[in-house]
Design an enzyme around this catalytic site. Structure first.
Site, PDB file in Angstrom:
ATOM      1  N   ASN A   1      40.572  42.317 -14.844  1.00  0.00           N
ATOM      2  CA  ASN A   1      39.664  43.698 -14.533  1.00  0.00           C
ATOM      3  C   ASN A   1      40.290  44.925 -14.149  1.00  0.00           C
ATOM      4  O   ASN A   1      39.588  45.897 -14.151  1.00  0.00           O
ATOM      5  CB  ASN A   1      38.302  43.331 -13.513  1.00  0.00           C
ATOM      6  CG  ASN A   1      37.322  42.516 -13.982  1.00  0.00           C
ATOM      7  OD1 ASN A   1      36.979  41.656 -13.169  1.00  0.00           O
ATOM      8  ND2 ASN A   1      37.102  42.367 -15.327  1.00  0.00           N
TER       9      ASN A   1
ATOM     10  N   ASP B   1      28.530  37.407 -14.477  1.00  0.00           N
ATOM     11  CA  ASP B   1      28.710  38.450 -15.409  1.00  0.00           C
ATOM     12  C   ASP B   1      27.339  38.989 -16.121  1.00  0.00           C
ATOM     13  O   ASP B   1      26.155  38.361 -15.742  1.00  0.00           O
ATOM     14  CB  ASP B   1      29.178  37.558 -16.663  1.00  0.00           C
ATOM     15  CG  ASP B   1      29.740  38.384 -18.029  1.00  0.00           C
ATOM     16  OD1 ASP B   1      29.840  39.492 -17.872  1.00  0.00           O
ATOM     17  OD2 ASP B   1      30.256  37.705 -18.872  1.00  0.00           O
TER      18      ASP B   1
HETATM   19  C1  FPP Z   1      30.860  41.170 -14.449  1.00  0.00           C
HETATM   20  O1  FPP Z   1      29.841  41.956 -15.126  1.00  0.00           O
HETATM   21  C2  FPP Z   1      30.900  41.618 -12.866  1.00  0.00           C
HETATM   22  C3  FPP Z   1      31.887  42.178 -12.354  1.00  0.00           C
HETATM   23  C4  FPP Z   1      33.132  42.300 -13.116  1.00  0.00           C
HETATM   24  C5  FPP Z   1      31.619  42.453 -10.852  1.00  0.00           C
HETATM   25  C6  FPP Z   1      31.109  41.410 -10.056  1.00  0.00           C
HETATM   26  C7  FPP Z   1      31.104  42.289  -8.612  1.00  0.00           C
HETATM   27  C8  FPP Z   1      29.938  42.088  -7.861  1.00  0.00           C
HETATM   28  C9  FPP Z   1      28.739  41.497  -8.238  1.00  0.00           C
HETATM   29  C10 FPP Z   1      29.961  42.641  -6.612  1.00  0.00           C
HETATM   30  C11 FPP Z   1      30.396  41.422  -5.597  1.00  0.00           C
HETATM   31  C12 FPP Z   1      30.367  41.987  -4.139  1.00  0.00           C
HETATM   32  C13 FPP Z   1      30.886  41.011  -3.469  1.00  0.00           C
HETATM   33  C14 FPP Z   1      30.721  41.590  -1.990  1.00  0.00           C
HETATM   34  C15 FPP Z   1      31.057  39.796  -3.569  1.00  0.00           C
HETATM   35  P1  FPP Z   1      30.211  42.857 -16.365  1.00  0.00           P
HETATM   36  O2  FPP Z   1      30.579  44.494 -15.666  1.00  0.00           O
HETATM   37  O3  FPP Z   1      31.262  42.223 -17.084  1.00  0.00           O
HETATM   38  O4  FPP Z   1      28.943  43.078 -17.046  1.00  0.00           O
HETATM   39  P2  FPP Z   1      28.846  43.289 -18.599  1.00  0.00           P
HETATM   40  O5  FPP Z   1      29.482  41.941 -19.476  1.00  0.00           O
HETATM   41  O6  FPP Z   1      27.381  43.048 -18.838  1.00  0.00           O
HETATM   42  O7  FPP Z   1      29.569  44.523 -19.115  1.00  0.00           O
END
Ligand code: FPP
Length: 238
Positions: free
Chosen positions: A64, A16
């Site tokens: 999501n 996150d």
């Molecule tokens: C949460 O941060 C993250 C995600 C919803 C996506 C995570 C995906 C990746 C890191 C890519 C993974 C790739 C592979 C190949 C496994 P957020 O967007 O909720 O952040 P925020 O809370 O700061 O808005």
């Protein structure tokens, strides 16, 4: 003095903070997701080095899908590109990859890339890297209950009154995978967000302030040090 490191068999991470990481730098959220892939690489290598057998990562939840369409599609593209690019290194490093979740919601193209990488890495004997895609804990329990009901109606299920929790485990998408010993959530949020609701029943929980793109080898090691201090009693006493 550091206490002796207890190495968990299965570490799971709710990744996150990508969006905030990007926003802090005045960049688009996608920049944070793409930097997050570097943390996936770093943590896989760190976990392997520490002797962890299973590393699982919550990459995309059922919820999501409700994000703006351009963010969803860029995350799907990122997943597709990363899987294609990483296949060779995963094999070189002996990593077995599993992708678990509601695959029916993923595109045909992504599903075919997933099938290909999963098949190519299936014989690898190093760490198992599990990516949860389009996953939610409630969805998993419900799909397991449906499969169980089908087996039961077809006469394959065990006697209902004799059924124990272990008998239900095999219907979950994580069948055969040990429950996570440690679940880490990055970015300072302290929630399970519909993650491994059944499997996480006795997991140690660790919430760290570090945003996911900054969570690399040193942070992973620190998490294991913290885990080593925990006293797991599973509802029993000393
Ligand atoms: C949460 O941060 C993250 C995600 C919803 C996506 C995570 C995906 C990746 C890191 C890519 C993974 C790739 C592979 C190949 C496994 P957020 O967007 O909720 O952040 P925020 O809370 O700061 O808005």
């Amino acid at each position: 003095m550091e206490c002796k490191l207890k190495v968990p068999v299965h570490v799971s991470i709710i990744m996150d903070g990508n969006g905030r990481w990007a926003e802090q730098r005045g960049k688009e959220r996608f920049y944070g997701h793409s930097e997050g892939v570097e943390s996936v690489r770093a943590c896989t290598a760190a976990a392997e080095k520490e002797g962890v057998k299973y590393l699982s990562l919550f990459a995309f939840s059922e919820e999501n899908w409700n994000r703006p369409e351009n963010e969803v599609s860029s995350l799907m593209e990122l997943m597709l590109d990363s899987l294609q690019q990483e296949c060779r290194d995963l094999c070189k490093n002996g990593v077995r990859l599993l992708i678990l979740g509601n695959r029916s919601r993923l595109s045909d193209r992504l599903n075919s890339v997933i099938d290909n990488v999963v098949a190519k890495t299936s014989g690898n004997t190093g760490i198992t890297l599990i990516i949860f895609m389009s996953y939610s804990g409630k969805w998993d329990i419900l799909q397991a209950a449906k499969k169980f009901a089908e087996d039961y109606a077809g006469g394959l299920g065990s006697e209902l009154s004799q059924m124990e929790t272990g008998g239900f485990d095999k219907y979950l998408v994580t069948s055969g995978i040990p429950d996570p010993d440690l679940i880490i959530r990055t970015s300072g949020e302290e929630r399970m967000s519909n993650y491994l609701l059944w499997q996480g029943a006795y997991s140690e929980l660790l919430f760290v302030d570090t945003l996911w793109p900054d969570f690399r080898e040193a942070e992973f090691h620190k998490a294991l040090v913290e885990y080593s201090k925990r006293d797991r009693r599973y509802g029993n006493h000393k």
